[in-house]
Design a protein around this motif. Sequence first.
Motif, PDB file in Angstrom:
ATOM      1  N   THR A  75       0.775  -1.387  -0.070  1.00 55.87           N
ATOM      2  CA  THR A  75       0.094  -0.032  -0.173  1.00 55.87           C
ATOM      3  C   THR A  75       0.832   1.240   0.033  1.00 55.87           C
ATOM      4  O   THR A  75       0.634   2.136  -0.804  1.00 55.87           O
ATOM      5  N   MET A  76       1.860   1.356   0.700  1.00 54.38           N
ATOM      6  CA  MET A  76       2.626   2.506   0.889  1.00 54.38           C
ATOM      7  C   MET A  76       3.364   2.754  -0.277  1.00 54.38           C
ATOM      8  O   MET A  76       3.567   3.726  -0.924  1.00 54.38           O
ATOM      9  N   LEU A  77       3.804   1.556  -0.990  1.00 57.99           N
ATOM     10  CA  LEU A  77       4.534   1.611  -2.235  1.00 57.99           C
ATOM     11  C   LEU A  77       3.704   2.143  -3.432  1.00 57.99           C
ATOM     12  O   LEU A  77       4.013   3.030  -4.055  1.00 57.99           O
ATOM     13  N   LEU A  78       2.321   1.675  -3.390  1.00 59.84           N
ATOM     14  CA  LEU A  78       1.390   2.412  -4.156  1.00 59.84           C
ATOM     15  C   LEU A  78       1.218   3.611  -4.140  1.00 59.84           C
ATOM     16  O   LEU A  78       0.714   4.256  -5.076  1.00 59.84           O
ATOM     17  N   GLN A  79       0.951   3.995  -2.862  1.00 56.40           N
ATOM     18  CA  GLN A  79       0.896   5.660  -2.702  1.00 56.40           C
ATOM     19  C   GLN A  79       1.871   6.269  -3.232  1.00 56.40           C
ATOM     20  O   GLN A  79       1.787   7.495  -3.666  1.00 56.40           O
ATOM     21  N   GLN A  80       3.095   5.886  -3.114  1.00 60.17           N
ATOM     22  CA  GLN A  80       4.162   6.716  -3.648  1.00 60.17           C
ATOM     23  C   GLN A  80       4.232   6.660  -5.069  1.00 60.17           C
ATOM     24  O   GLN A  80       4.431   7.698  -5.621  1.00 60.17           O
ATOM     25  N   ILE A  81       3.875   5.447  -5.859  1.00 57.39           N
ATOM     26  CA  ILE A  81       3.940   5.640  -7.441  1.00 57.39           C
ATOM     27  C   ILE A  81       2.684   6.258  -7.972  1.00 57.39           C
ATOM     28  O   ILE A  81       2.951   6.925  -8.689  1.00 57.39           O
ATOM     29  N   MET A  82       1.531   6.332  -7.208  1.00 61.00           N
ATOM     30  CA  MET A  82       0.304   6.877  -7.792  1.00 61.00           C
ATOM     31  C   MET A  82       0.314   8.274  -7.115  1.00 61.00           C
ATOM     32  O   MET A  82      -0.611   9.126  -7.605  1.00 61.00           O
ATOM     33  N   ARG A  83       1.067   8.763  -6.326  1.00 64.56           N
ATOM     34  CA  ARG A  83       0.998  10.030  -5.734  1.00 64.56           C
ATOM     35  C   ARG A  83      -0.419  10.336  -5.150  1.00 64.56           C
ATOM     36  O   ARG A  83      -0.882  11.439  -5.299  1.00 64.56           O
ATOM     37  N   ASN A  84      -0.994   9.300  -4.584  1.00 64.24           N
ATOM     38  CA  ASN A  84      -2.368   9.458  -3.957  1.00 64.24           C
ATOM     39  C   ASN A  84      -2.641   8.807  -2.663  1.00 64.24           C
ATOM     40  O   ASN A  84      -2.184   7.457  -2.725  1.00 64.24           O
ATOM     41  N   PRO A  85      -3.064   9.473  -1.847  1.00 65.05           N
ATOM     42  CA  PRO A  85      -3.101   8.928  -0.358  1.00 65.05           C
ATOM     43  C   PRO A  85      -4.268   7.945  -0.035  1.00 65.05           C
ATOM     44  O   PRO A  85      -4.156   7.416   0.951  1.00 65.05           O
ATOM     45  N   THR A 327      -2.798  14.489  15.423  1.00 65.29           N
ATOM     46  CA  THR A 327      -1.636  14.687  14.520  1.00 65.29           C
ATOM     47  C   THR A 327      -2.325  15.730  13.181  1.00 65.29           C
ATOM     48  O   THR A 327      -3.359  15.638  12.823  1.00 65.29           O
ATOM     49  N   PRO A 328      -1.396  16.639  12.970  1.00 61.16           N
ATOM     50  CA  PRO A 328      -1.719  17.513  12.002  1.00 61.16           C
ATOM     51  C   PRO A 328      -1.594  16.911  10.431  1.00 61.16           C
ATOM     52  O   PRO A 328      -1.000  15.669  10.690  1.00 61.16           O
ATOM     53  N   ALA A 329      -2.237  17.336   9.662  1.00 66.35           N
ATOM     54  CA  ALA A 329      -2.240  16.788   8.143  1.00 66.35           C
ATOM     55  C   ALA A 329      -0.719  16.776   7.859  1.00 66.35           C
ATOM     56  O   ALA A 329      -0.097  18.009   7.687  1.00 66.35           O
ATOM     57  N   ARG A 330      -0.106  15.736   7.403  1.00 66.02           N
ATOM     58  CA  ARG A 330       1.238  15.760   6.831  1.00 66.02           C
ATOM     59  C   ARG A 330       1.184  15.078   5.542  1.00 66.02           C
ATOM     60  O   ARG A 330       1.593  13.967   5.570  1.00 66.02           O
ATOM     61  N   SER A 331       0.917  15.858   4.510  1.00 68.60           N
ATOM     62  CA  SER A 331       0.557  14.869   2.985  1.00 68.60           C
ATOM     63  C   SER A 331       2.011  15.022   2.295  1.00 68.60           C
ATOM     64  O   SER A 331       2.186  16.258   1.724  1.00 68.60           O
ATOM     65  N   ALA A 332       2.886  14.014   2.376  1.00 68.38           N
ATOM     66  CA  ALA A 332       3.956  14.459   1.345  1.00 68.38           C
ATOM     67  C   ALA A 332       3.736  13.847  -0.045  1.00 68.38           C
ATOM     68  O   ALA A 332       4.679  13.601  -0.873  1.00 68.38           O
ATOM     69  N   ILE A 333       2.519  13.493  -0.250  1.00 69.48           N
ATOM     70  CA  ILE A 333       2.068  12.891  -1.650  1.00 69.48           C
ATOM     71  C   ILE A 333       1.221  13.514  -2.266  1.00 69.48           C
ATOM     72  O   ILE A 333       0.152  14.004  -1.891  1.00 69.48           O
ATOM     73  N   GLN A 334       1.407  14.102  -3.648  1.00 72.96           N
ATOM     74  CA  GLN A 334       0.372  14.673  -4.235  1.00 72.96           C
ATOM     75  C   GLN A 334      -0.663  13.707  -4.653  1.00 72.96           C
ATOM     76  O   GLN A 334      -0.738  12.376  -5.118  1.00 72.96           O
ATOM     77  N   THR A 335      -1.858  14.255  -4.969  1.00 75.70           N
ATOM     78  CA  THR A 335      -2.804  13.357  -5.812  1.00 75.70           C
ATOM     79  C   THR A 335      -2.710  13.294  -7.113  1.00 75.70           C
ATOM     80  O   THR A 335      -1.818  14.116  -7.558  1.00 75.70           O
ATOM     81  N   ALA A 336      -3.253  12.354  -7.612  1.00 77.80           N
ATOM     82  CA  ALA A 336      -3.106  12.108  -9.055  1.00 77.80           C
ATOM     83  C   ALA A 336      -4.061  12.737 -10.085  1.00 77.80           C
ATOM     84  O   ALA A 336      -4.182  12.645 -11.236  1.00 77.80           O
ATOM     85  N   SER A 337      -4.503  13.723  -9.466  1.00 73.05           N
ATOM     86  CA  SER A 337      -5.986  14.218 -10.180  1.00 73.05           C
ATOM     87  C   SER A 337      -5.213  15.514 -11.084  1.00 73.05           C
ATOM     88  O   SER A 337      -5.991  16.032 -11.950  1.00 73.05           O
ATOM     89  N   ALA A 338      -3.900  15.827 -10.858  1.00 73.20           N
ATOM     90  CA  ALA A 338      -3.374  16.973 -11.816  1.00 73.20           C
ATOM     91  C   ALA A 338      -3.508  16.740 -13.348  1.00 73.20           C
ATOM     92  O   ALA A 338      -3.471  17.564 -14.090  1.00 73.20           O
ATOM     93  N   GLN A 339      -3.385  15.450 -13.820  1.00 78.64           N
ATOM     94  CA  GLN A 339      -3.473  15.015 -14.943  1.00 78.64           C
ATOM     95  C   GLN A 339      -4.907  14.610 -15.521  1.00 78.64           C
ATOM     96  O   GLN A 339      -5.311  13.719 -15.181  1.00 78.64           O
ATOM     97  N   THR A 340      -5.509  15.618 -16.483  1.00 78.73           N
ATOM     98  CA  THR A 340      -6.781  15.332 -16.673  1.00 78.73           C
ATOM     99  C   THR A 340      -7.014  14.429 -17.730  1.00 78.73           C
ATOM    100  O   THR A 340      -6.084  14.227 -18.554  1.00 78.73           O
ATOM    101  N   VAL A 341      -8.020  13.889 -18.009  1.00 81.12           N
ATOM    102  CA  VAL A 341      -8.548  13.178 -19.010  1.00 81.12           C
ATOM    103  C   VAL A 341      -9.782  13.523 -19.981  1.00 81.12           C
ATOM    104  O   VAL A 341     -10.054  13.060 -20.777  1.00 81.12           O
ATOM    105  N   ALA A 342      -9.966  14.991 -19.611  1.00 83.66           N
ATOM    106  CA  ALA A 342     -11.089  15.615 -20.395  1.00 83.66           C
ATOM    107  C   ALA A 342     -10.752  15.696 -21.984  1.00 83.66           C
ATOM    108  O   ALA A 342      -9.449  15.997 -22.125  1.00 83.66           O
ATOM    109  N   ARG A 343     -11.666  15.649 -22.869  1.00 84.09           N
ATOM    110  CA  ARG A 343     -11.643  15.967 -24.197  1.00 84.09           C
ATOM    111  C   ARG A 343     -11.279  17.636 -24.452  1.00 84.09           C
ATOM    112  O   ARG A 343     -12.060  18.262 -23.448  1.00 84.09           O
ATOM    113  N   ASN A 413      -9.347  14.681  -5.942  1.00 83.54           N
ATOM    114  CA  ASN A 413      -8.880  13.271  -5.988  1.00 83.54           C
ATOM    115  C   ASN A 413      -9.884  12.482  -6.862  1.00 83.54           C
ATOM    116  O   ASN A 413     -10.897  12.475  -6.623  1.00 83.54           O
ATOM    117  N   PRO A 414      -9.120  11.858  -7.869  1.00 84.26           N
ATOM    118  CA  PRO A 414     -10.106  10.978  -8.744  1.00 84.26           C
ATOM    119  C   PRO A 414     -10.680   9.850  -7.988  1.00 84.26           C
ATOM    120  O   PRO A 414     -11.618   9.289  -8.771  1.00 84.26           O
TER     121      PRO A 414
END
Length: 655
Positions: A75-85, A327-343, A413-414
């Motif tokens: 799971t941690m590896l996938l979160q790193q790859i996908m940049r999605n928490p 604990t405060p939010a510490r998100s070191a991972i970006q979500t993957a939503s920055a890449q759009t798939v819209a036409r 987040n997609p």
Amino acid sequence: MVNLLKRPVSRWALLLLLAAFACSAWVLKLQWHWPWATLFAAPDTLPLDALMVQNNTLPRMAMALLAGGSLALATMLLQQIMRNPLASDSTLAVSSGAQTALVAATVFAPALTAYGNAPVAFGGSAAALAMVLWLSARRELVPLMVVLAGLVTSLYLGAVTGIVTLFYSEETRGIMLWGSGSLLQDSWHDSTALLWRILAAVAVLALLVKPLAMMSLSDDQAAALGIPVKTIRLAALAVAAFLSANVVGMVGMMGFIGLAAATAVRQLGVRTLWARLSAAFVFGALMLLLTDNLLILLNHYRQIDLPAGAVTGLIGAPLLLWLMMRTPARSAIQTASAQTVARLQASPLLRMLPLLLLLAVALALFCGQGADGWQFAFHADLLALRYPRLLTAAACGIMLAVTGVLLQRLTQNPMASPELLGISSGTAFGVMTAVLVFDIPAGSSGFWLAGIASALAALWLIMLFNRKSGLQPEKVLLTGIAVAALADAFIRVWSAGGDLRIQQLLVWLSGSTYQAAPLLSGSMLALALILLLATLPLSRWLGLLSLNATVAQSAGVHVAAARITLIMFSALLTALATLLIGPLSFVGLLAPHLANMLGARLPKQQLFYAALIGATVMTLADWLGRQIGFPYEIPAGLMATLLGGGYFLLMMRRM
């Protein structure tokens, strides 16, 4: 040592270690009645009871450590790859592929299971992963596409499994129990085999850690440094899938443990990738061992036998909720939503959606099978039976689709969908409590009141645990996941208890419109349309918040108030849809993405067209579910996943 214990992650790891060790010692004390020096003595020198401990209890503890650690590491590896928490060990459809393969083999080819469940499960996992990679290959394995392909494939396979289970409930009962996750062992064979596979995966992972850390910011920066981004991502995906598939093949599905452990580590502020991976393994291992030991003790003292995978949320969810609050939010991972798939330009199909909805309505009302085969009839009695189901399906489609748009825009987040808010599971928990504890009939006014009350309670918990963070989207979703996992754990416990009253809820849980009533369905459709119109003025908030909170605030948006309003709307829509058709909300994930893919990029456009897609998909799903297996029915919730998921996967492959 003192300096090490000053770190929050070390203190929590020590606390989990002490709790797991204490429970393990308690279990062994109950079962081992010989000198401790002979615990690992030669088998031929021990009595039968001692052999049971040596070849059952100890391997079971070892398997809990290895399985929990593997899932958390994946799971941690996938979160790193996908940049999605929100990515987890189920993101790549590995677990769903294993379960679908086992169910299919059990019903249609039982000879395949002659050598055990593990080979079939591993084959299904590999096939599901191959499907995910094939669907996302044309987009260079972009994280967003891999996430969506994995999610939709997982839900699609889950629907296939659900349909087969409905029609072959007796044949699949054993497999479904196995799929709930059981750590029972009869030797050291499986745990030893899993250990060697974990070591092999870690050896490969050691070569990938540095490039993966450099890829954490963006693919472009990593490529500029000479890193083969696609190759590294594919290798890391293969390692994560390999770890997950081996665990699923050996012990079944362990549910929430991977996500809980990985999220806890991130919340505790572990910075470097290697440290996060190591800490996730430790947390996952100890959490699953603690859970399984508590279940052994429960079985010893109360004679209640439950599979570990079904109740991992009882340990993981409270821990995660506690950490979210402290604990405060510490998100070191970006979500993957920055890449759009819209036409860039709207698809012609977008303008045809109203016509498609009208066609679906006509089919649902006037076309169907009867004793004399297919017929197109305007008979009043048939219309009286059909139109409440049509209205219910359309109302649920609209409400879930609108909720999906709100959550995906709000959280950026997609993967956000109605069930991730925790309201669906909270509603289901309240309903099951009403039926099983207070003996309230399904569909009665008490049934509805219990569902609404539990939905409000779930919403109150989300607000409570996020009041200090200003309702930050990531923390809201993670809190919702924890609430959902906790509710699901209780639901699984009740379902495993064999209570005959569970049969009252099967139709509702599977997403059927069978019990739709004219007055209620008409009222709900009207309410769905009113709520849709009420969300359209909020499109400005959605547009600004989908960029980021800073931009929205600089444009004059009161971010906290906007978040509260949008979350309240989402919770209300989800609760109503869940009470109508059950806790199946795939349309909430599907419709926003389909609208986006067809060119509805602005918030107001996406809300309107997603609502049309949701109503169309649910209407067609309800109609097809009544016709395909006539005179038997496939519930609309499952059919919507097959219908919409298949089209969604086809679109992804063509992009």
